[in-house]
Design an enzyme around this catalytic site. Sequence first.
Site, PDB file in Angstrom:
ATOM      1  N   HIS B 137       0.878  -1.171   0.000  1.00 24.43           N
ATOM      2  CA  HIS B 137       0.000   0.000   0.000  1.00 24.43           C
ATOM      3  C   HIS B 137       0.916   1.222   0.000  1.00 24.43           C
ATOM      4  CE1 HIS B 137      -2.812   2.933   1.774  1.00 24.43           C
ATOM      5  NE2 HIS B 137      -3.800   2.107   1.509  1.00 24.43           N
ATOM      6  N   ASP B 214       3.088  -4.612   7.984  1.00 26.60           N
ATOM      7  CA  ASP B 214       1.846  -3.862   7.860  1.00 26.60           C
ATOM      8  C   ASP B 214       0.698  -4.860   7.989  1.00 26.60           C
ATOM      9  OD1 ASP B 214      -0.496  -2.720   6.928  1.00 26.60           O
ATOM     10  OD2 ASP B 214       0.378  -1.888   5.108  1.00 26.60           O
ATOM     11  N   GLN B 217      -4.544  -5.346   6.897  1.00 28.54           N
ATOM     12  CA  GLN B 217      -5.510  -6.252   6.279  1.00 28.54           C
ATOM     13  C   GLN B 217      -5.473  -7.647   6.896  1.00 28.54           C
ATOM     14  OE1 GLN B 217      -7.770  -5.267   4.132  1.00 28.54           O
ATOM     15  NE2 GLN B 217      -6.956  -3.223   3.758  1.00 28.54           N
ATOM     16  N   CYS B 378      -4.847   2.506  -3.588  1.00 30.48           N
ATOM     17  CA  CYS B 378      -3.614   3.052  -2.994  1.00 30.48           C
ATOM     18  C   CYS B 378      -2.454   2.090  -3.179  1.00 30.48           C
ATOM     19  CB  CYS B 378      -3.793   3.388  -1.518  1.00 30.48           C
ATOM     20  SG  CYS B 378      -5.002   4.683  -1.239  1.00 30.48           S
TER      21      CYS B 378
END
Lengths: 150, 421
Positions: B137, B214, B217, B378
């Site tokens: 992202h 990250d 999600q 994104c």
Amino acid sequence: MTDLADLYQQVILDHNRNPRNFGPLAGATCQAQGHNPLCGDRVTVFARVSGPTIEEVAFQGSGCAISKAAASMMTTLVKGRSVAEVEALATRFHSMVTSDPNVPVEAADLGKLAAFAGVRAFPTRVKCATLPWHALRAVIRGAGEPVSTE
Amino acid sequence: MKRSPAVAERPATRSGFDVEAVRRDFPILQTNVRGKPLVYLDSGATSQKPQAVIDTISRFYEAENANIHRGVYYLSERATLAHEAARVRIQRALNARDPGEIIFVRGTTEAINLVAYSFVRPALRPGDEILVSAMEHHSNIVPWQLVAGEQGARIRVIPMNDRGELLMDELPALIGPKTSMVAVTHVSNALGTVNPIEEIVAMAHARGVPVLVDGAQAVPHGPVDVQRLGCDFYAFSGHKAFGPTGIGVLYGRAERLAGMQPFQGGGDMIRSVTFEHTEYADPPARFEAGTPDISGAIGLAAAFDYVESIGWDVLKPHEADLMQYATGVLEAIPGVRLIGTAGHKAAVVSFVLDGVHPHDLGTILDQEGVAIRAGHHCAQPVMDRFGIPATARASLAFYNNRQDVDALAAAVTRARKVFAG
């Protein structure tokens, strides 16, 4: 579903499927890019301007049906017209697509562009319709810099 | 939270999971849009909130609101306790060793920026490298570019194959003496790929390189154990994980946090201040300048409580079943091509429809009450990798059911008809 039928009128679907004046323009005197950073739509408008007249215009790019059809129809309408006329038409188009969707459109001076009145009911799609016109304005004003809807 | 007994309105799944009971916990799923029942398939952008979370936030403002870490009065003590209990709740959910490893931030973006500026930047030298993956992202690309640009360092990229899987064979050659950081997504927001984090961490740590994950999600789709993953930092957003907007979490291993500079200066992050010198507080306070999102932290803890009350052991199989169903139903529509077909996927079905741009698809679906995301998500480098400007993305959560997928498929079929002319 009338809103959807208004948005995707046959004439718009037709220009989307068979875009007119699509591709680079040989002998173009100026070009400009339009970019909608939110959705990634990109359009490049090419023109051959001679004195006050736009002799030829073409476009290239990737985008949704609305932006592609708007670009295609735009090229058919501005060819052979003066820069001043085209500026006025761009202004008229912009004020039409951003007008109140509940007020009928005065179509007389818009001609075929009245087909885009349906986008008024879809605020997120207005920029799709105006993107190629932003790019055309940049072309005829000789900016040459990429223009953005933002 | 008490669960209502499974009512036999519809057959429950094999595990006995009653999705209809869960749907009743989410008030927004009972609403109509454009005269049709909402079919919400954009949980990858933000999740909907269960009543338990909404009530927790309301209750806080109705009965418990005060600023924390300062008042000597009853309410402030209560609010401070609730805020710190939320930290412990999240520590437990992530299986972190210590509550001090849980830093409250605004979201994943702020968490990554915090690590970029407070951990990586001070040690970055010209020629250093920050390694990201091809499916990041923008929020896991741009912060690194900002600090790299200042120092003359550069970004390198772990490539992926046409299915959207990282080329793990290339990883050893990409992590070298110049690598200062590996930053990689746990689950891709645009493709749904689940990355082999443990393997990546093992390779990076063998070369002495720290790893940030990250998890934006990943947290909404299953339990995360930061000790098992072994990563140095793990970032996620509350609003994608059934909590409120404005709150997120950075997990950082205590030994990493201990040596880090503050990210922002202000109240609450100091031990003592004079005009000449400030002594900073220990983590996590060092990284939490100013009044935090108190109700957000408490609301996020309530979201973890809610999910735990049902249990991932039943939620995960339901989601996996739904993913499989959605994949099959969409693939069966002529002209549909799935983007992202990794062997290990979660929650995201990205696709393009021949002859229909994703934005037009999004508009037509919206007329049917079906909310999906259309665009580059994104993740422009992902779109470039697949040579497409945009995709339509249906992203699932455990509150989705097969009717949602059927409504999506019917709307996609309708879009084909509109454009068939």
